[in-house]
Design an enzyme around this catalytic site. Structure first.
Site: not given
Length: 480
Positions: A120-122
């Site tokens: 999810f950091k993307d």
């Protein structure tokens, strides 16, 4: 839009200034002076927008010092199906963050792991890379990014910044404590502007080094040090968008409410949900899920915030949450105590001295229900059981962190109003945690073809003791 520090620094910078700076000069975190409010008419208009269009509408409320056309172009460049290309079969990749229902209308996964590093950091980091390149280009400046990762932030940052003009990345990680896949994603990069440093300690040791360097004003200024950890407000602002998108994907009208369950280590992801709710998004509950490192769960149950020492931090099978000092928690406490920077500064003086703080008997904590949080924790046995149950019942494979979220969502079901759907925020794809998937299911997780065999690629990393001065020397020796 002007920004303020949670600890009361007198300056009121705009977005582009805090984008490049990270922490405030007093060690606090930046927040908007006020949260912009979203009207019912705006919610109605936004429901049909693409992800890039929605990102522009929301971010333009927080970013007023980038021309509208330029900000829109940055959002359009960032949020494309070509970049976020790993949606589950049957889900529409054009949605960027599709809702995948386990129980239609009742329990779903908000897919946030379709980007290049499968985490999810993307969602925020891809935007951050484009914002950095844009602002640095306009100002004719360079930036040396110093970050710490417990697993996914590092690879997301490096993939977002690789090859970006004017940017170098120095990423700290806990030596040997990430999954082999996570290490390979980071350490196999050979780009000249990427530097990996493995710290012989826990994530909290690496995070403490980042804070210490950021608090050295002279070093920070001399070497143009910036941040990509979720202490950087731009990360949190970008994450607000997918709460709105998830809400629209889970409801048919804006008269409905949704609960979000968020696996939480550093509090940045769920902090964005808190802000979305403060802006007016109809959120019934924010369910915070921890693993065995349950510092945040303990606070929401008891009012006591008791960060653990590195030696007390458990090494678990959901390693990205093996965190005992939640950097972004300060942002929420600022709101909880009525946005009183003196109170926050006093509380974090205790934290910085290695002591807990106790709000349990305070008038501030008496208002905790006004913020709609509930919490719970999960263990390794819980993760295995949840991965098995979800796969058996729904034919869906989930990673260890998402499993923590599903387990806690189930355990908090009696605290959610009947008829309110629960979206668990998917944090990563199972391929990143193959050892635990094999233990749970007796089979290998699927992974994108482009990432097959990544663990066998040559790796480039420096191993160091948790020494602030040694890290400073390494940065000084490797900047232009």
């Amino acid at each position: 839009m002007k920004y303020l520090s949670t600890r009361g620094h007198a300056g009121r910078p705009e977005f582009c200034d805090i984008l490049l700076g990270g922490l405030a000069p007093d060690g606090g975190l930046y927040l908007p002076e006020t949260y912009p409010q979203v009207s019912r008419a705006e919610l109605d208009a936004w429901r049909k927008l693409s992800y890039a269009e929605l990102a522009y509408e929301i971010l333009s409320k927080f970013i007023t010092d980038i021309p509208a056309a330029d900000l829109k172009a940055i959002c359009d460049k960032t949020y494309t199906p070509a970049v976020f290309c790993h949606a589950r079969p049957g889900d529409d990749p054009a949605d960027i963050t599709p809702v995948h229902w386990l129980e239609p209308g009742k329990l779903g996964l908000l897919e946030l792991s379709n980007g290049p590093t499968l985490a999810f950091k993307d969602m925020a980091m891809q935007l951050l890379g484009n914002l950095f390149e844009y602002v640095l280009g306009k100002r004719g400046q360079r930036l040396n990014i110093l970050g710490a990762t417990s697993g996914d932030t590092g690879s997301a940052a490096e993939y977002a910044m690789r090859g970006k003009r004017g940017v170098r990345v120095f990423m700290l990680s806990p030596h040997g404590l990430m999954s082999p896949f996570q290490r390979a994603q980071m350490y196999s990069l050979q780009d000249e502007n990427i530097f990996n440093i493995a710290i012989t300690g826990m994530f909290d040791d690496a995070q403490d080094i980042v804070k210490a360097v950021s608090n050295d004003a002279a070093f920070k200024a001399r070497y143009h040090i910036g941040a990509v950890n979720s202490i950087n407000w731009a990360r949190v602002a970008a994450q607000i968008v997918y709460y709105f998108k998830g809400y629209f994907g889970a409801t048919e009208s804006n008269d409905q409410q949704v609960a979000f369950c968020v696996p939480s280590g550093n509090f940045g992801n769920i902090c964005a949900g808190h802000i979305a709710r403060m802006m007016g998004l109809p959120v019934a509950r924010l369910i915070l899920a921890t693993n065995e490192n349950d510092v945040l769960d303990e606070f929401f149950r008891t009012g006591v915030y008791r960060p653990r020492k590195a030696a007390e931090t458990r090494v678990t099978s959901s390693p990205s949450m093996d965190i005992s000092k939640a950097s972004n928690f300060e942002r929420f406490v600022f709101d909880l105590v009525g946005r009183d920077p003196q109170k926050v500064a006093a509380l974090w003086a205790e934290v910085d001295a290695g002591r807990p703080f106790d709000l349990s008997s305070s008038a501030d904590f008496a208002r905790i229900d006004d913020f709609a949080f509930v919490s719970g924790s999960s263990t390794h046995a819980d993760r295995l059981a949840t991965i098995r149950k979800v796969f058996a019942q729904y034919q869906v494979m989930i990673d260890t962190h998402t499993a923590d979220g599903v387990k806690v969502a189930w355990s908090c079901a009696d605290r959610i109003q009947a008829g309110v759907p629960v979206l668990v925020l998917e944090t990563a794809l199972p391929a990143k945690f193959a050892d635990t998937i094999r233990e749970a299911l007796g089979r290998e997780p699927e992974r994108p073809a482009a990432l097959e065999g990544i663990e066998r690629l040559p790796q480039r990393v420096e191993v160091m003791a948790p020494d602030v001065e040694a890290v400073k020397r390494f940065i000084a020796e490797h900047v232009d």
